[in-house]
Design an enzyme around this catalytic site. Structure first.
Site, short mmCIF file in Angstrom:
data_model
loop_
_atom_site.label_atom_id
_atom_site.label_comp_id
_atom_site.label_asym_id
_atom_site.label_seq_id
_atom_site.Cartn_x
_atom_site.Cartn_y
_atom_site.Cartn_z
N ASN A 114 25.44 -33.92 48.31
CA ASN A 114 25.76 -32.85 47.37
C ASN A 114 24.58 -31.88 47.28
OD1 ASN A 114 27.29 -31.41 45.56
ND2 ASN A 114 27.34 -32.99 43.99
N HIS B 113 34.77 -27.13 45.26
CA HIS B 113 33.37 -27.35 45.57
C HIS B 113 33.25 -27.64 47.07
CE1 HIS B 113 29.22 -28.31 44.70
NE2 HIS B 113 29.33 -29.59 45.01
N CYS C 33 27.98 -23.18 46.64
CA CYS C 33 28.13 -24.46 47.36
C CYS C 33 28.58 -24.22 48.79
CB CYS C 33 29.12 -25.35 46.62
SG CYS C 33 30.75 -24.59 46.37
#
Length: 336
Positions: free
Chosen positions: A302, A282, A146
């Site tokens: 995202n 994240h 991520c």
């Protein structure tokens, strides 16, 4: 094996299947399998195990929605509904590993607007998607990178904003393989940007170094390959200073941030106002904000594919450092 027990096993399996077919959740589960293209073998132990996990998650969604029935956020079936909480965190939230080496470094050059100069009125609504500087949603799958996705996405955006050219599709895989991090085993957003800046790395185009969502040996070719170079970056702790984040989103552009996503496996839409801590696990990109309604919120991109949330996006309330969104905030400038 006892002959009587051996004789009864097939009948018991038939009973289990018959009972499941009359379970009101069975149809939802089979629809879930079709929607998200799950590959369980029909009536296998894995199939029935996932069905039980799915039913437990449905109960959890019902509880959350009842507890917040007057709120805008909605919880329900999504691509993670066949996973336990532990499985979700292990597979999707193992990618952020803060670095003490470069992670807290704050670097600002003359091209990076000083926050002191940003203390001006800002509009109530900014969405950089409307300016065509946000690339398409990507899917990191179970690769814990991520940090690479969110950092590269902001480089893409700032190149398009700075040059007025089309937003480039840059190679996240190059950053996964070649930067001073641990690939799909984890990394740090600020360290990735530091690596790009210190070594004057050219982030090449996706077509030249395609995404495979796994760690490889760096095979970057000629260092003069076409792409984008980062001129500078900032990495800041802005807890209690979210008005500055809003200012930066307006005056500078999209931001790379780290968050707590441990409850996002329940999310299907609306503005998140609860159930988020500030323990970051994240990384995402913030592409704008909206303060026109009763609940001001960030527009968050995202990297879990378009089949998550609102076509790959979700919304987090501004203020209170919700989901730890202000813990680690980065801006980027690029070389034209």
């Amino acid at each position: 094996m006892d002959a009587k027990l051996q004789f009864l096993l097939p009948a018991c399996l038939i009973c289990t299947v018959t009972f499941a077919l009359h379970d009101t959740h069975y149809g939802q589960f089979t629809q879930f399998i079709q929607t998200y293209k799950k590959t369980y073998e029909a009536n296998s132990p894995e199939f029935w195990h996932r069905f039980e996990v799915f039913k437990n998650n449905l109960k959890h969604y019902t509880h959350l929605n009842k507890a917040h029935q007057n709120e805008t956020v909605v919880y329900g079936v999504n691509k993670f509904s066949d996973l336990t909480q532990e499985e979700f965190e292990k597979q999707y939230l193992r990618g952020l590993k803060s670095s003490s080496l470069h992670g807290d470094r704050i670097t600002v050059d003359m091209a990076m607007p000083s926050l002191k100069l940003l203390k001006t009125a800002v509009p109530d609504y900014v969405d950089w998607r409307n300016k065509s500087i946000i690339s398409a949603i990507k899917d990191q799958k179970t690769c814990g990178a991520c940090w690479a996705f969110s950092a590269t996405e902001t480089v893409e955006s700032m190149y398009a904003k700075t040059t007025g050219q089309a937003v480039p599709d840059l190679s996240v895989q190059e950053v996964i393989d070649c930067s001073e991090n641990n690939g799909c085993q984890g990394g740090d957003t600020c360290s990735a940007l530091y690596w790009m800046t210190k070594y004057k790395k050219t982030i090449v185009y996706e077509k030249d170094y395609p995404l495979v969502d796994k760690t490889q040996v760096c095979h970057l070719g000629n260092s003069t390959s076409s792409g984008v170079r980062v001129a500078n970056y900032s990495c800041e702790h802005l807890t209690g200073k979210e008005e500055e984040m809003v200012q930066m989103l307006y005056a500078v552009g999209p931001l790379t941030v780290t968050v707590d996503a441990s409850t996002w496996n329940n999310y299907i839409g609306g503005v998140i106002k609860f159930h988020c801590s500030n323990v970051n696990n994240h990384a995402v990109q913030i592409v704008g904000y909206d303060r026109r309604g009763d609940v001001p919120f960030y527009i968050v991109r995202n990297s879990w594919g378009t089949d998550f949330g609102d076509n790959g996006y979700l919304y987090i309330k501004i203020g209170d450092n919700l989901c730890g969104v202000a813990e680690r905030v980065s801006t980027v400038t690029v070389q034209p």
